[in-house]
Write an enzyme that holds these catalytic residues in place. Structure first.
Site, PDB file in Angstrom:
ATOM      1  N   ASP A   1      25.746  63.750  26.315  1.00  0.00           N
ATOM      2  CA  ASP A   1      24.582  64.180  24.649  1.00  0.00           C
ATOM      3  C   ASP A   1      23.693  65.588  24.610  1.00  0.00           C
ATOM      4  OD1 ASP A   1      24.652  61.400  25.124  1.00  0.00           O
ATOM      5  OD2 ASP A   1      22.780  61.458  27.206  1.00  0.00           O
TER       6      ASP A   1
ATOM      7  N   SER B   1      26.544  47.787  24.250  1.00  0.00           N
ATOM      8  CA  SER B   1      26.841  49.829  23.960  1.00  0.00           C
ATOM      9  C   SER B   1      28.422  49.264  23.297  1.00  0.00           C
ATOM     10  CB  SER B   1      27.779  49.761  25.993  1.00  0.00           C
ATOM     11  OG  SER B   1      28.443  50.963  25.338  1.00  0.00           O
TER      12      SER B   1
ATOM     13  N   GLY C   1      21.659  59.069  13.018  1.00  0.00           N
ATOM     14  CA  GLY C   1      21.846  58.517  14.159  1.00  0.00           C
ATOM     15  C   GLY C   1      23.008  58.780  14.627  1.00  0.00           C
TER      16      GLY C   1
ATOM     17  N   LYS D   1      21.967  57.485  35.089  1.00  0.00           N
ATOM     18  CA  LYS D   1      22.051  58.485  34.952  1.00  0.00           C
ATOM     19  C   LYS D   1      22.216  60.016  35.843  1.00  0.00           C
ATOM     20  CE  LYS D   1      22.489  58.374  29.389  1.00  0.00           C
ATOM     21  NZ  LYS D   1      22.438  59.025  28.276  1.00  0.00           N
TER      22      LYS D   1
ATOM     23  N   GLY E   1       8.673  63.387  20.259  1.00  0.00           N
ATOM     24  CA  GLY E   1       9.391  62.659  21.860  1.00  0.00           C
ATOM     25  C   GLY E   1       9.356  63.148  22.671  1.00  0.00           C
ATOM     26  N   ALA E   2       9.478  63.440  24.033  1.00  0.00           N
ATOM     27  CA  ALA E   2       9.997  64.054  25.089  1.00  0.00           C
ATOM     28  C   ALA E   2      10.054  62.866  26.446  1.00  0.00           C
ATOM     29  CB  ALA E   2       8.275  64.173  25.434  1.00  0.00           C
ATOM     30  N   GLY E   3      11.516  62.258  25.863  1.00  0.00           N
ATOM     31  CA  GLY E   3      11.840  61.137  27.021  1.00  0.00           C
ATOM     32  C   GLY E   3      13.344  61.621  27.078  1.00  0.00           C
ATOM     33  N   GLY E   4      14.564  60.300  27.743  1.00  0.00           N
ATOM     34  CA  GLY E   4      15.244  61.481  28.318  1.00  0.00           C
ATOM     35  C   GLY E   4      16.393  62.429  26.554  1.00  0.00           C
ATOM     36  N   ALA E   5      15.814  60.951  25.695  1.00  0.00           N
ATOM     37  CA  ALA E   5      16.930  61.295  24.826  1.00  0.00           C
ATOM     38  C   ALA E   5      16.531  63.793  24.149  1.00  0.00           C
ATOM     39  CB  ALA E   5      16.690  61.072  23.355  1.00  0.00           C
TER      40      ALA E   5
HETATM   41  P1  ATR Z   1      14.839  58.121  26.120  1.00  0.00           P
HETATM   42  O1  ATR Z   1      16.038  58.434  27.273  1.00  0.00           O
HETATM   43  O2  ATR Z   1      15.643  56.561  25.260  1.00  0.00           O
HETATM   44  O3  ATR Z   1      14.433  58.959  25.526  1.00  0.00           O
HETATM   45  P2  ATR Z   1      12.821  57.571  26.733  1.00  0.00           P
HETATM   46  O4  ATR Z   1      12.819  58.121  27.961  1.00  0.00           O
HETATM   47  O5  ATR Z   1      12.002  55.883  27.698  1.00  0.00           O
HETATM   48  O6  ATR Z   1      13.645  56.785  26.331  1.00  0.00           O
HETATM   49  O7  ATR Z   1      10.652  57.786  25.773  1.00  0.00           O
HETATM   50  C1  ATR Z   1      10.889  57.153  24.713  1.00  0.00           C
HETATM   51  C2  ATR Z   1      10.220  58.299  23.792  1.00  0.00           C
HETATM   52  O8  ATR Z   1       9.892  57.293  22.881  1.00  0.00           O
HETATM   53  C3  ATR Z   1       8.940  59.515  24.736  1.00  0.00           C
HETATM   54  O9  ATR Z   1       8.616  60.392  23.345  1.00  0.00           O
HETATM   55  C4  ATR Z   1       7.574  57.988  24.418  1.00  0.00           C
HETATM   56  O10 ATR Z   1       7.051  58.989  24.141  1.00  0.00           O
HETATM   57  P3  ATR Z   1       4.965  58.198  25.634  1.00  0.00           P
HETATM   58  O11 ATR Z   1       5.984  59.733  26.562  1.00  0.00           O
HETATM   59  O12 ATR Z   1       4.222  58.711  25.491  1.00  0.00           O
HETATM   60  O13 ATR Z   1       5.522  57.240  26.056  1.00  0.00           O
HETATM   61  C5  ATR Z   1       8.270  57.610  22.776  1.00  0.00           C
HETATM   62  N1  ATR Z   1       7.444  56.463  22.625  1.00  0.00           N
HETATM   63  C6  ATR Z   1       8.494  55.242  22.297  1.00  0.00           C
HETATM   64  N2  ATR Z   1       6.955  54.354  22.069  1.00  0.00           N
HETATM   65  C7  ATR Z   1       6.639  54.770  21.359  1.00  0.00           C
HETATM   66  C8  ATR Z   1       5.057  54.198  20.584  1.00  0.00           C
HETATM   67  N3  ATR Z   1       5.046  53.173  20.774  1.00  0.00           N
HETATM   68  N4  ATR Z   1       4.113  55.879  19.772  1.00  0.00           N
HETATM   69  C9  ATR Z   1       4.596  56.857  20.377  1.00  0.00           C
HETATM   70  N5  ATR Z   1       5.983  57.262  20.531  1.00  0.00           N
HETATM   71  C10 ATR Z   1       6.514  56.237  21.639  1.00  0.00           C
END
Ligand code: ATR
Length: 280
Positions: A103, A15, A241, A66, A128-132
């Site tokens: 965030d 961190s 970033g 979280k 991307g579609a994760g937490g961020a």
């Molecule tokens: P965070 O909370 O940091 O957003 P996360 O929830 O693990 O982390 O999400 C990671 C994101 O990066 C996702 O969108 C993931 O795509 P998937 O939903 O298909 O897993 C994307 N990501 C991570 N590694 C990847 C890779 N090698 N190629 C393409 N997308 C990737």
């Protein structure tokens, strides 16, 4: 007595929050310290009790707590409720523990500061579609942007995210349509970890990006990612970033200590964080 603030997570060593929070504490002459606490899941409830008892004044929350911390709190601010994730805990005047999520606010305030010319009447593309991505999309929905196109390796995850929080203004778009999606857009955000040191490079073709597009990468190691270098070479405005990191920290600091505290978010804080990033 010196007041205690800090960040909890598992792991926590990485961190960077203490770098900026302790800088702001000292700059404001506040008798406080911001620590890192390695809290494992079974210890979380007991830790929250320490905040409730007043021993700890406020905390930031990071992975994997979280979501897990939510049932241990008394109430959530609307942003945290919408996101289903808390990154800041504040003890309110009535003694209640309130969960916030700063965030998205952090992301947006830095974007506005670094790219005031950003055209908010144009669509956005989010990779991307994760937490961020969730926090970023939620923040963008508070602006006039008409459409947020979410492109993700796993299409179904983008689809689910848009359905959950998109309010009809976010839609999943297949990776194959990236080129067409960029054309009308005013903002591209990489919310994945691709491009980070040790991770695969983010391979995208920016040749259809309009010249007024802003490109924002949430990766900050390296500070200038391949994506940002490519965007810059095409004359596009770039936003790095560090902003989301510093912005969420600034918003948390002000929630704990009041809106009038002084938060330097420029060179001094950026350099402290970068020094730490490069020493690890
Ligand atoms: P965070 O909370 O940091 O957003 P996360 O929830 O693990 O982390 O999400 C990671 C994101 O990066 C996702 O969108 C993931 O795509 P998937 O939903 O298909 O897993 C994307 N990501 C991570 N590694 C990847 C890779 N090698 N190629 C393409 N997308 C990737």
């Amino acid at each position: 007595m010196t007041e205690k603030y800090g960040v909890i997570g598992d792991p926590i060593e990485q961190s960077l929050s203490p770098e900026m929070q302790n800088y702001w504490i000292n700059a404001n002459g506040i008798d406080a310290v911001y620590k890192k606490w390695h809290v494992k899941e079974p210890e979380l409830a007991a830790f929250v009790d320490r905040i409730r008892a007043g021993e700890i004044k406020g905390v930031n929350v990071t992975v994997p707590h979280k979501e897990r911390i939510i049932p241990l709190l008394d109430r959530l601010a609307p942003g945290a409720r919408a996101l289903g994730a808390v990154n800041t805990v504040v003890k309110a005047g009535d003694g209640a523990l309130v969960g916030y999520n700063t965030d998205g606010i952090g992301f947006l305030s830095y974007l506005r500061q670094m790219a005031p010319q950003w055209m908010t009447d144009k669509p956005c593309v989010i990779l991307g579609a994760g937490g961020a991505a969730r926090a970023i999309i939620h923040a963008l929905l508070s602006t006039p942007v008409p459409l947020i196109m979410v492109i993700n390796r796993t299409f179904e995850r983008a689809e689910r995210l848009c359905n959950e929080i998109g309010r009809g203004r976010a839609k999943p778009v297949p990776m194959a349509d990236f080129f067409d999606a960029l054309m009308p857009s005013g903002l591209l955000v990489n919310s994945t970890s691709l491009g980070m040191t040790g991770q695969p490079t983010l391979e995208v073709d920016l040749s259809s990006a309009p010249i007024d597009m802003v490109v924002n990468d949430i990766v900050y190691k390296p500070l200038e990612t391949v994506l940002l270098a490519d965007a810059k070479s095409r004359g596009l405005t770039t936003v790095d970033g560090l902003g989301m990191l510093i912005g969420q920290g600034e918003a948390a600091f002000k929630l704990w200590l009041g809106p009038d505290v002084d938060c330097e978010t420029g060179t001094m804080v950026r350099e402290r964080i970068l020094r730490k990033v490069h020493s690890t």
